[in-house]
Scaffold this active site. Structure first.
Site, PDB file in Angstrom:
ATOM      1  N   LYS A 112       0.834  -1.212   0.000  1.00  0.00           N
ATOM      2  CA  LYS A 112       0.000   0.000   0.000  1.00  0.00           C
ATOM      3  C   LYS A 112       0.864   1.256   0.000  1.00  0.00           C
ATOM      4  O   LYS A 112       0.564   2.209  -0.712  1.00  0.00           O
ATOM      5  CB  LYS A 112      -0.957  -0.005   1.200  1.00  0.00           C
ATOM      6  CG  LYS A 112      -1.911  -1.176   1.117  1.00  0.00           C
ATOM      7  CD  LYS A 112      -3.270  -0.949   1.696  1.00  0.00           C
ATOM      8  CE  LYS A 112      -4.209  -1.882   0.970  1.00  0.00           C
ATOM      9  NZ  LYS A 112      -5.259  -2.474   1.594  1.00  0.00           N
ATOM     10  N   LYS A 195      -4.473 -10.017  -6.579  1.00  0.00           N
ATOM     11  CA  LYS A 195      -5.640 -10.287  -5.735  1.00  0.00           C
ATOM     12  C   LYS A 195      -6.815  -9.384  -6.107  1.00  0.00           C
ATOM     13  O   LYS A 195      -6.614  -8.214  -6.417  1.00  0.00           O
ATOM     14  CB  LYS A 195      -5.238 -10.020  -4.271  1.00  0.00           C
ATOM     15  CG  LYS A 195      -6.248 -10.416  -3.247  1.00  0.00           C
ATOM     16  CD  LYS A 195      -5.827  -9.968  -1.853  1.00  0.00           C
ATOM     17  CE  LYS A 195      -6.283  -8.570  -1.543  1.00  0.00           C
ATOM     18  NZ  LYS A 195      -6.450  -8.259  -0.128  1.00  0.00           N
ATOM     19  N   LYS A 198     -10.699  -4.584  -2.814  1.00  0.00           N
ATOM     20  CA  LYS A 198     -11.677  -3.505  -2.918  1.00  0.00           C
ATOM     21  C   LYS A 198     -11.053  -2.122  -3.004  1.00  0.00           C
ATOM     22  O   LYS A 198     -11.641  -1.220  -3.573  1.00  0.00           O
ATOM     23  CB  LYS A 198     -12.709  -3.586  -1.786  1.00  0.00           C
ATOM     24  CG  LYS A 198     -12.165  -3.523  -0.380  1.00  0.00           C
ATOM     25  CD  LYS A 198     -13.337  -3.585   0.600  1.00  0.00           C
ATOM     26  CE  LYS A 198     -13.055  -4.474   1.780  1.00  0.00           C
ATOM     27  NZ  LYS A 198     -11.939  -4.060   2.633  1.00  0.00           N
TER      28      LYS A 198
HETATM   29  N1  AQP Z   1      -9.283 -11.639  -3.035  1.00  0.00           N
HETATM   30  C1  AQP Z   1      -9.548 -12.201  -1.862  1.00  0.00           C
HETATM   31  N2  AQP Z   1      -9.713 -13.538  -1.758  1.00  0.00           N
HETATM   32  C2  AQP Z   1      -9.991 -14.126  -0.559  1.00  0.00           C
HETATM   33  N3  AQP Z   1     -10.112 -13.428   0.601  1.00  0.00           N
HETATM   34  C3  AQP Z   1      -9.956 -12.088   0.540  1.00  0.00           C
HETATM   35  N4  AQP Z   1     -10.021 -11.128   1.472  1.00  0.00           N
HETATM   36  C4  AQP Z   1      -9.766  -9.933   0.904  1.00  0.00           C
HETATM   37  N5  AQP Z   1      -9.563 -10.076  -0.413  1.00  0.00           N
HETATM   38  C5  AQP Z   1      -9.660 -11.412  -0.673  1.00  0.00           C
HETATM   39  C6  AQP Z   1     -10.291 -11.371   2.871  1.00  0.00           C
HETATM   40  O1  AQP Z   1     -11.439 -10.603   3.231  1.00  0.00           O
HETATM   41  C7  AQP Z   1     -11.304 -10.204   4.599  1.00  0.00           C
HETATM   42  C8  AQP Z   1     -11.608  -8.759   4.729  1.00  0.00           C
HETATM   43  O2  AQP Z   1     -10.614  -7.991   4.107  1.00  0.00           O
HETATM   44  P1  AQP Z   1     -10.265  -6.571   4.654  1.00  0.00           P
HETATM   45  O3  AQP Z   1     -11.406  -5.677   4.476  1.00  0.00           O
HETATM   46  O4  AQP Z   1      -9.782  -6.645   6.038  1.00  0.00           O
HETATM   47  O5  AQP Z   1      -9.075  -6.049   3.801  1.00  0.00           O
HETATM   48  P2  AQP Z   1      -8.020  -6.761   2.937  1.00  0.00           P
HETATM   49  O6  AQP Z   1      -7.572  -8.042   3.464  1.00  0.00           O
HETATM   50  O7  AQP Z   1      -6.922  -5.791   2.680  1.00  0.00           O
HETATM   51  O8  AQP Z   1      -8.922  -6.973   1.655  1.00  0.00           O
HETATM   52  P3  AQP Z   1      -9.136  -6.014   0.476  1.00  0.00           P
HETATM   53  O9  AQP Z   1     -10.420  -6.368  -0.201  1.00  0.00           O
HETATM   54  O10 AQP Z   1      -7.915  -6.056  -0.363  1.00  0.00           O
HETATM   55  O11 AQP Z   1      -9.322  -4.583   1.136  1.00  0.00           O
HETATM   56  P4  AQP Z   1      -8.459  -3.320   0.943  1.00  0.00           P
HETATM   57  O12 AQP Z   1      -8.332  -3.199  -0.526  1.00  0.00           O
HETATM   58  O13 AQP Z   1      -9.277  -2.255   1.564  1.00  0.00           O
HETATM   59  O14 AQP Z   1      -7.154  -3.507   1.632  1.00  0.00           O
HETATM   60  C9  AQP Z   1      -9.891 -10.557   5.053  1.00  0.00           C
HETATM   61  O15 AQP Z   1      -9.922 -11.730   5.847  1.00  0.00           O
HETATM   62  C10 AQP Z   1      -9.176 -10.799   3.769  1.00  0.00           C
HETATM   63  O16 AQP Z   1      -8.104 -11.704   3.912  1.00  0.00           O
END
Ligand code: AQP
Length: 329
Positions: A112, A195, A198
């Site tokens: 990030k 990956k 969001k």
């Molecule tokens: N692509 C993915 N496949 C499987 N699991 C996923 N998770 C996120 N992306 C995938 C899991 O969803 C949970 C919540 O995620 P988060 O909101 O804590 O943030 P993150 O892990 O950083 O996921 P994002 O979607 O990539 O959010 P941003 O972009 O905001 O950082 C977690 O258990 C995560 O592992």
């Protein structure tokens, strides 16, 4: 003592099919094995710039998503992280037990921050894993269902627990990350080597996309040369991702999914994947809309916060006492 299961999701953007398959879909089953604490990680959402109204709306959406995924708010404790002040208080203590070197090695921070100007990187983004460790230990959680990308943060929490307990005695419970065999890392449909995320949406399926859009996105997902529907992450990342999505939603193994699609052409295979995703999303989205309209999430979050506060405050007291903070109640 009943096992404690905890997980959180950041309201940073529109939730994706990755969040759904990796975590959300399966949470309702966890009540069978223990006490469940599920939260909206709104303090974590502040680690990257976010508009206040968007954050509020995302938080409501996320509460509705948790409930639409089948959670019974009487059986699980569903709450906003910011409603339980013990998270921030424990953070102020625990930031002294995790070190700069370990935090700067975190992949998520490196990913990030590499996209940002150094002068715009907040301390919160760097210290994100400290707060996450506090989220976990406050509820004596031993099982942490997460997607693959969060394993490293749970490992760091384990280091913290070890360090803290070695110094002060048996104060914190040791957690363990639990990732799903199928679907722990759903990849982007437009670039299956990254990956589905969001906050960096490329080839994402969003949980609020209408069914026509979802179908269109799957039908135009990047595939690979060749024509066999086979799981081969290195040479066929696109097909492997679609197979994973299909298997995860049908709750079958990758091998079983491969067998189903023996002799299929890519187009017909994609149509079958789209059918499964749309069928599941239709039910999920109808529930989401109903919960949003009736505002059922408000009572769930209010009650959840009370229950969460009661548990978290006990742990906070235990920690304060252990480190020598005076308790003059
Ligand atoms: N692509 C993915 N496949 C499987 N699991 C996923 N998770 C996120 N992306 C995938 C899991 O969803 C949970 C919540 O995620 P988060 O909101 O804590 O943030 P993150 O892990 O950083 O996921 P994002 O979607 O990539 O959010 P941003 O972009 O905001 O950082 C977690 O258990 C995560 O592992």
């Amino acid at each position: 003592m009943a096992e404690k299961i905890l997980t959180g999701i950041k309201p940073t953007g529109q939730l994706t099919l990755g969040n759904y398959i990796g975590v959300l879909k399966h949470l309702h089953k966890e009540v069978e094995r223990g006490d469940c604490y599920y939260f909206i990680a709104d303090l974590h959402a502040l680690t990257l710039p976010i508009d206040p109204e968007v954050l509020r709306q995302n938080s409501i959406d996320l509460a509705c998503f948790y409930l639409a995924a089948g959670l019974d708010p009487k059986k699980v404790t569903l709450f906003l992280q910011s409603s339980v002040s013990a998270h921030a208080e424990l953070n102020a203590i625990m930031q002294n037990y995790l070190y700069m070197g370990e935090l700067s090695r975190m992949t998520q921070f490196k990913d990030k921050s590499s996209k940002m100007k150094e002068s715009a990187i907040g301390l919160g983004l760097f210290a994100y894993p400290v707060l996450m460790a506090c989220d976990i230990v406050l509820y004596d959680a031993s099982a942490i269902p997460v997607g693959e990308d969060q394993i490293q943060h749970v490992e760091l929490t384990r280091d913290l627990v070890n360090r803290f307990n070695n110094r002060y005695g048996d104060i914190l419970v040791m957690p363990k990350a639990e990732v799903r065999k199928v679907g722990a890392r759903i990849m982007s449909l437009s670039d299956p080597t990254v990956k589905m995320s969001k906050s960096d949406p490329k080839g994402d399926i969003f949980l609020k996309d209408d069914l026509k859009t979802i179908r269109k996105k799957i039908m135009s997902a990047v595939t690979d040369s060749g024509c066999e529907v086979k799981f081969d992450q290195e040479n066929k990342p696109g097909i492997s991702n679609l197979l994973t999505i299909y298997a995860a939603l049908k709750d079958i193994s990758i091998e079983e999914a491969e067998k189903e699609f023996e002799g299929y052409r890519y187009g017909d295979f994609k149509k079958a994947v789209a059918d499964v995703v749309c069928a599941e999303m239709e039910i999920f989205q109808n529930k989401y809309r109903e919960i949003l309209e009736t505002k059922a999430y408000e009572e769930a979050l209010r009650e959840g916060a009370k229950r969460a506060q009661a548990i978290a405050n006990q742990t906070l007291k235990r920690v304060k006492n252990a480190v020598g903070l005076l308790d003059i109640e």
